[in-house]
Enzyme design. Structure first.
Site, PDB file in Angstrom:
ATOM      1  N   HIS A  14       0.815  -1.213   0.000  1.00  0.00           N
ATOM      2  CA  HIS A  14       0.000   0.000   0.000  1.00  0.00           C
ATOM      3  C   HIS A  14       0.854   1.271   0.000  1.00  0.00           C
ATOM      4  CE1 HIS A  14       0.449  -0.428   4.509  1.00  0.00           C
ATOM      5  NE2 HIS A  14       0.579   0.877   4.401  1.00  0.00           N
ATOM      6  N   ASP A  49      -0.179  -7.880   1.317  1.00  0.00           N
ATOM      7  CA  ASP A  49       0.157  -6.458   1.340  1.00  0.00           C
ATOM      8  C   ASP A  49       1.664  -6.243   1.450  1.00  0.00           C
ATOM      9  OD1 ASP A  49      -0.267  -3.725   1.228  1.00  0.00           O
ATOM     10  OD2 ASP A  49      -0.457  -3.523   3.410  1.00  0.00           O
ATOM     11  N   SER A  86       4.820   2.046   8.368  1.00  0.00           N
ATOM     12  CA  SER A  86       4.464   0.882   7.560  1.00  0.00           C
ATOM     13  C   SER A  86       5.639   0.454   6.695  1.00  0.00           C
ATOM     14  CB  SER A  86       3.262   1.201   6.669  1.00  0.00           C
ATOM     15  OG  SER A  86       2.097   1.353   7.427  1.00  0.00           O
TER      16      SER A  86
END
Length: 380
Positions: free
Chosen positions: A120, A150, A224
């Protein structure tokens, strides 16, 4: 010399010595022996007092990632007036503007410059910039993505990159100290500390294959794709998500275990995409009553009820039918279904899985040749 005279001869020196020792302990308390309980976790041999060595070991492998993409934008001016465009034959071609869109983190996992991060972060990006801990900056190329976990694999072409050391996430225990390293809010590389709050978390809806390590170490926007390391600087997970509507950390963060992430990376490097096994059916978990388990001598209380069979797929070719209750795969109970899903996915296509099932109260065992799962999009 008689025994009585011998005792008298050596008795006074002993008594005098004891008196002197007692007086010394009273006057100098620091001479008293240490009675601290050495079984306390704070004094376990080898337990770090500071985590600076762990951070120094892992930090050079954690990178900051900046992405940008081309967006279409028209000038808000007189040229937008339809009459103006008609009179002056102005088509008002949209301008292309390159704008920075996202920021995140990544981890260098080998000497060839491969980086693990989150999909993402880089999804839809036209340009990806990587800033290393030593100050070097370079472009990164996308090797491939795994949208079912992901994850994304990037590659940089720099010499003397620092690959991180791996830990064993299967040995992570609730209560273990962990550290999250990343680039929160774009302020630069930062470290937060916490513990493992849980392992094996799933059903979060963030990806198809979920087996997260949960931690209360602060994971904020920009973290992230960064590293979750143990107290000795070994990578055990890739920080991926937080559970909060505001997007800020409230102490519930999740990381993809590094062994799971490396399977995706190795498959992408070898095949150009993630290759996972499939049996070609869909199912749902059912729970047996205790008397049924006892009557059939089962060591499991759950099964996968087969609902839909893919025509000419592995399950169909092996003779599995809708309504069958699958209890074991390679002698392992299906559990809550997640274990079975991961076992099938990790089995190379072409290998054989032994499937134990119940059909009309009859126990059967069939061999199924594993097929290839058609995963989501992959980019190389």
């Amino acid at each position: 010399m008689s025994l009585q005279r011998l005792l008298q001869f050596i008795g006074w020196p002993v008594v005098a010595g004891l008196l002197i020792a007692t007086l010394a302990l009273l006057l100098f308390p620091q001479l008293r022996p240490d009675t601290t309980d050495n079984t306390s976790p704070r004094t376990i041999p080898g337990a770090p007092v500071s985590y600076s060595e762990a951070v120094s070991k892992a930090a050079p492998s954690v990178v900051n990632i900046y992405t940008s993409k081309i967006v279409q934008r028209r000038n808000q001016s007189l040229a937008d007036n339809p009459l103006y465009r008609h009179l002056f034959n102005n088509a008002n071609t949209p301008q292309q503007v390159r704008m920075q869109s996202t920021l995140g983190s990544g981890v260098i996992v080998d000497d060839q410059g491969h980086i693990l991060t989150n999909n993402h972060i880089i999804e839809g990006a036209d340009e990806i910039q990587v800033l290393l801990n030593d100050g070097r900056e370079t472009d990164a190329q996308v090797v491939g993505i795994d949208d079912e976990t992901d994850l994304a694999v990037l590659k940089i072409s720099l010499e003397a990159v620092s690959a991180i050391a791996f830990g064993d996430p299967s040995r992570a225990r609730v209560g273990d100290v962990v550290l999250a390293i990343g680039n929160p809010y774009g302020v630069g590389q930062s470290v937060s500390q916490g513990i493992v709050s849980a392992t094996g978390r799933y059903n979060l809806g963030t990806s198809f294959y979920e087996n997260f390590i949960q931690t209360d170490a602060a994971i904020n926007p920009g973290n992230s794709g960064g590293a979750l390391i143990d107290a000795y600087g070994n990578l055990i997970g890739i920080n991926t998500a937080v559970l909060d509507e505001t997007g800020a950390s409230i102490g519930i963060g999740f990381a993809v275990p590094i062994d799971m992430a490396m399977k995706s990376l190795n498959s992408i490097i070898q095949y150009g995409k993630v290759v996972r096994g499939s049996l070609g059916f869909t199912g749902s978990i059912v729970y047996f009553k205790s008397e049924f388990v006892a009557r059939n001598n089962l060591n499991t209380g759950t099964a996968l009820r087969v609902e839909h069979i893919e025509p000419r797929g592995p399950a169909h070719l092996a003779g599995i039918r809708p309504g069958d209750l699958i209890t074991h795969l390679n002698q392992q109970p299906v559990g809550d279904g997640r274990q079975a899903l991961n076992l099938i996915a990790d089995t190379p296509p072409g290998d054989t899985l032994k499937v134990q099932l119940i059909r009309y109260n009859t126990m059967l065992e069939v061999d199924v040749i594993v097929g290839t799962r058609e995963s989501g999009k992959t980019r190389t």
